[in-house]
Design a protein around this motif. Sequence first.
Motif, PDB file in Angstrom:
ATOM      1  N   PRO A 285      -7.442  -4.820  21.281  1.00 48.23           N
ATOM      2  CA  PRO A 285      -8.350  -4.207  20.304  1.00 48.23           C
ATOM      3  C   PRO A 285      -7.634  -4.015  18.975  1.00 48.23           C
ATOM      4  CG  PRO A 285      -8.442  -3.054  22.408  1.00 48.23           C
ATOM      5  CD  PRO A 285      -7.296  -4.014  22.497  1.00 48.23           C
ATOM      6  N   PRO A 286      -8.303  -4.265  17.848  1.00 45.41           N
ATOM      7  CA  PRO A 286      -7.620  -4.194  16.554  1.00 45.41           C
ATOM      8  C   PRO A 286      -7.114  -2.786  16.243  1.00 45.41           C
ATOM      9  CG  PRO A 286      -9.997  -4.446  16.273  1.00 45.41           C
ATOM     10  CD  PRO A 286      -9.717  -4.646  17.718  1.00 45.41           C
ATOM     11  N   ARG A 287      -5.852  -2.706  15.839  1.00 44.82           N
ATOM     12  CA  ARG A 287      -5.215  -1.453  15.454  1.00 44.82           C
ATOM     13  C   ARG A 287      -4.459  -1.673  14.165  1.00 44.82           C
ATOM     14  NH1 ARG A 287      -2.236  -0.465  21.255  1.00 44.82           N
ATOM     15  NH2 ARG A 287      -3.963   0.497  22.388  1.00 44.82           N
ATOM     16  N   PRO A 288      -4.165  -0.614  13.414  1.00 43.83           N
ATOM     17  CA  PRO A 288      -3.282  -0.762  12.258  1.00 43.83           C
ATOM     18  C   PRO A 288      -1.914  -1.291  12.695  1.00 43.83           C
ATOM     19  CG  PRO A 288      -4.394   1.373  12.225  1.00 43.83           C
ATOM     20  CD  PRO A 288      -4.676   0.768  13.566  1.00 43.83           C
ATOM     21  N   VAL A 289      -1.264  -2.022  11.785  1.00 41.95           N
ATOM     22  CA  VAL A 289       0.011  -2.661  12.105  1.00 41.95           C
ATOM     23  C   VAL A 289       1.107  -2.143  11.171  1.00 41.95           C
ATOM     24  CG1 VAL A 289       1.265  -4.849  12.198  1.00 41.95           C
ATOM     25  CG2 VAL A 289      -1.115  -4.738  12.967  1.00 41.95           C
TER      26      VAL A 289
ATOM     27  N   ALA B  54       3.297 -11.782   1.579  1.00 40.74           N
ATOM     28  CA  ALA B  54       2.571 -12.181   0.372  1.00 40.74           C
ATOM     29  C   ALA B  54       2.310 -13.678   0.375  1.00 40.74           C
ATOM     30  CB  ALA B  54       3.362 -11.775  -0.871  1.00 40.74           C
ATOM     31  N   TYR B  55       3.317 -14.462   0.749  1.00 41.00           N
ATOM     32  CA  TYR B  55       3.123 -15.910   0.824  1.00 41.00           C
ATOM     33  C   TYR B  55       2.167 -16.296   1.955  1.00 41.00           C
ATOM     34  CZ  TYR B  55       6.484 -17.325  -2.711  1.00 41.00           C
ATOM     35  OH  TYR B  55       7.118 -17.546  -3.908  1.00 41.00           O
ATOM     36  N   ALA B  56       2.045 -15.427   2.967  1.00 46.00           N
ATOM     37  CA  ALA B  56       1.105 -15.677   4.059  1.00 46.00           C
ATOM     38  C   ALA B  56      -0.311 -15.235   3.705  1.00 46.00           C
ATOM     39  CB  ALA B  56       1.572 -14.953   5.318  1.00 46.00           C
ATOM     40  N   GLY B  57      -0.480 -14.639   2.530  1.00 39.65           N
ATOM     41  CA  GLY B  57      -1.787 -14.165   2.132  1.00 39.65           C
ATOM     42  C   GLY B  57      -2.197 -12.876   2.803  1.00 39.65           C
ATOM     43  N   VAL B  58      -1.210 -12.069   3.222  1.00 38.71           N
ATOM     44  CA  VAL B  58      -1.468 -10.812   3.927  1.00 38.71           C
ATOM     45  C   VAL B  58      -1.085  -9.649   3.027  1.00 38.71           C
ATOM     46  CG1 VAL B  58      -0.902  -9.410   5.958  1.00 38.71           C
ATOM     47  CG2 VAL B  58      -1.014 -11.917   6.151  1.00 38.71           C
ATOM     48  N   GLU B  59      -1.992  -8.707   2.857  1.00 40.04           N
ATOM     49  CA  GLU B  59      -1.698  -7.525   2.049  1.00 40.04           C
ATOM     50  C   GLU B  59      -0.658  -6.666   2.756  1.00 40.04           C
ATOM     51  OE1 GLU B  59      -3.955  -3.663   0.052  1.00 40.04           O
ATOM     52  OE2 GLU B  59      -5.112  -5.207   1.087  1.00 40.04           O
ATOM     53  N   ALA B  60       0.373  -6.250   2.033  1.00 43.49           N
ATOM     54  CA  ALA B  60       1.451  -5.467   2.634  1.00 43.49           C
ATOM     55  C   ALA B  60       1.872  -4.354   1.688  1.00 43.49           C
ATOM     56  CB  ALA B  60       2.648  -6.363   2.964  1.00 43.49           C
ATOM     57  N   VAL B  61       2.279  -3.208   2.278  1.00 44.58           N
ATOM     58  CA  VAL B  61       2.736  -2.057   1.516  1.00 44.58           C
ATOM     59  C   VAL B  61       4.076  -1.616   2.075  1.00 44.58           C
ATOM     60  CG1 VAL B  61       2.198   0.266   0.718  1.00 44.58           C
ATOM     61  CG2 VAL B  61       0.332  -1.352   1.200  1.00 44.58           C
TER      62      VAL B  61
ATOM     63  N   GLY C  29      -6.240 -10.639   6.878  1.00 41.33           N
ATOM     64  CA  GLY C  29      -7.356  -9.719   7.020  1.00 41.33           C
ATOM     65  C   GLY C  29      -6.938  -8.303   7.334  1.00 41.33           C
ATOM     66  N   ARG C  30      -5.650  -8.101   7.643  1.00 43.61           N
ATOM     67  CA  ARG C  30      -5.129  -6.761   7.907  1.00 43.61           C
ATOM     68  C   ARG C  30      -4.276  -6.304   6.730  1.00 43.61           C
ATOM     69  NH1 ARG C  30      -4.142  -5.880  14.001  1.00 43.61           N
ATOM     70  NH2 ARG C  30      -5.008  -7.724  15.022  1.00 43.61           N
ATOM     71  N   THR C  31      -4.155  -4.986   6.564  1.00 42.33           N
ATOM     72  CA  THR C  31      -3.137  -4.433   5.670  1.00 42.33           C
ATOM     73  C   THR C  31      -1.960  -4.017   6.539  1.00 42.33           C
ATOM     74  OG1 THR C  31      -4.755  -3.647   4.070  1.00 42.33           O
ATOM     75  CG2 THR C  31      -2.575  -2.628   4.006  1.00 42.33           C
ATOM     76  N   VAL C  32      -0.790  -4.576   6.269  1.00 44.25           N
ATOM     77  CA  VAL C  32       0.396  -4.325   7.081  1.00 44.25           C
ATOM     78  C   VAL C  32       1.320  -3.379   6.319  1.00 44.25           C
ATOM     79  CG1 VAL C  32       2.374  -5.378   8.229  1.00 44.25           C
ATOM     80  CG2 VAL C  32       0.177  -6.586   8.160  1.00 44.25           C
ATOM     81  N   HIS C  33       1.786  -2.361   6.984  1.00 49.81           N
ATOM     82  CA  HIS C  33       2.687  -1.379   6.385  1.00 49.81           C
ATOM     83  C   HIS C  33       4.099  -1.651   6.896  1.00 49.81           C
ATOM     84  CE1 HIS C  33      -0.593   1.042   4.649  1.00 49.81           C
ATOM     85  NE2 HIS C  33      -1.281   0.508   5.648  1.00 49.81           N
ATOM     86  N   VAL C  34       5.061  -1.706   5.971  1.00 50.39           N
ATOM     87  CA  VAL C  34       6.386  -2.238   6.281  1.00 50.39           C
ATOM     88  C   VAL C  34       7.464  -1.228   5.915  1.00 50.39           C
ATOM     89  CG1 VAL C  34       7.953  -4.183   5.927  1.00 50.39           C
ATOM     90  CG2 VAL C  34       5.481  -4.542   5.731  1.00 50.39           C
TER      91      VAL C  34
END
Length: 258
Positions: free
Chosen positions: A170-174, A219-226, A201-206
């Motif tokens: 099930p989708p969860r924050p990552v 960013a190069y994968a087209g994934v929003e990251a913070v 399609g997900r926002t990934v927190h790093v």
Amino acid sequence: RALGAELPDTVAVANADDPLVVWAALGFARQVWVGAGQRWTADATVCPRCAQLLLRDEAGTWTCTGCDLARPTPAYAALGAGALLTPEGRVPLTLALPGAVNAGNAAMALAAARHGFGVATAPALAAMAGVADVGGRYATVPLAGRRARLLLAKNPAGWLEMLALLEESPPRPVVIHFHSRVADGRDPSWLWDVPLERLAGRTVHVSGERAEDVVVRLAYAGVEAVRHPTPGAAAEAAAPAGAELDLLATYTAFRELV
């Protein structure tokens, strides 16, 4: 492979889906082949016997283009997440551990239990059903008022399995917590071999010592990251208090959280 000649009475329980493992196991007098799966194939593109190209099909079968080395027929195999193939036929599989990767692990463990220790199928499967985490892997721990499922991902093969697990769950924050210390490997450039595009399609927190490298790769994968200073801060930004999230970590980063 050389060890097999020194242990003439030893059986090799081996993954039929990995050509390098098959080649090593053929050095033993007897083999028990297991279809445990192999998503990551980049380390085995040529034959370990003759160095010619290997061909693979969609069913996972592989053959060499230059000699007769080919995938053996397994006696045991994972049949999805809910069943195993055994010499006696199909048996149901119930695991607390998630994902196809652990179904493959269960097939390997069952073959080893039976042929290495004489344990029958039913008690072996019953023992596996009670395993909820492995050294902290897949355990859910409190983190900044959230509940984090810990997923160890320390190389491209492991990342590929964990990304597949995220897709199966099930989708969860990552959250990604990433170091590059000695035990992880100092050079994190292998991140570019990881298909992080699957997080689209997900926002990934790093967080972690090499968080910047991860953010750039995403960013190069087209994934929003913070980027965040700590995994706790990342968890707080990723999910509301009390919620569940998935946290992928490299080896030394993982050890900080167990």
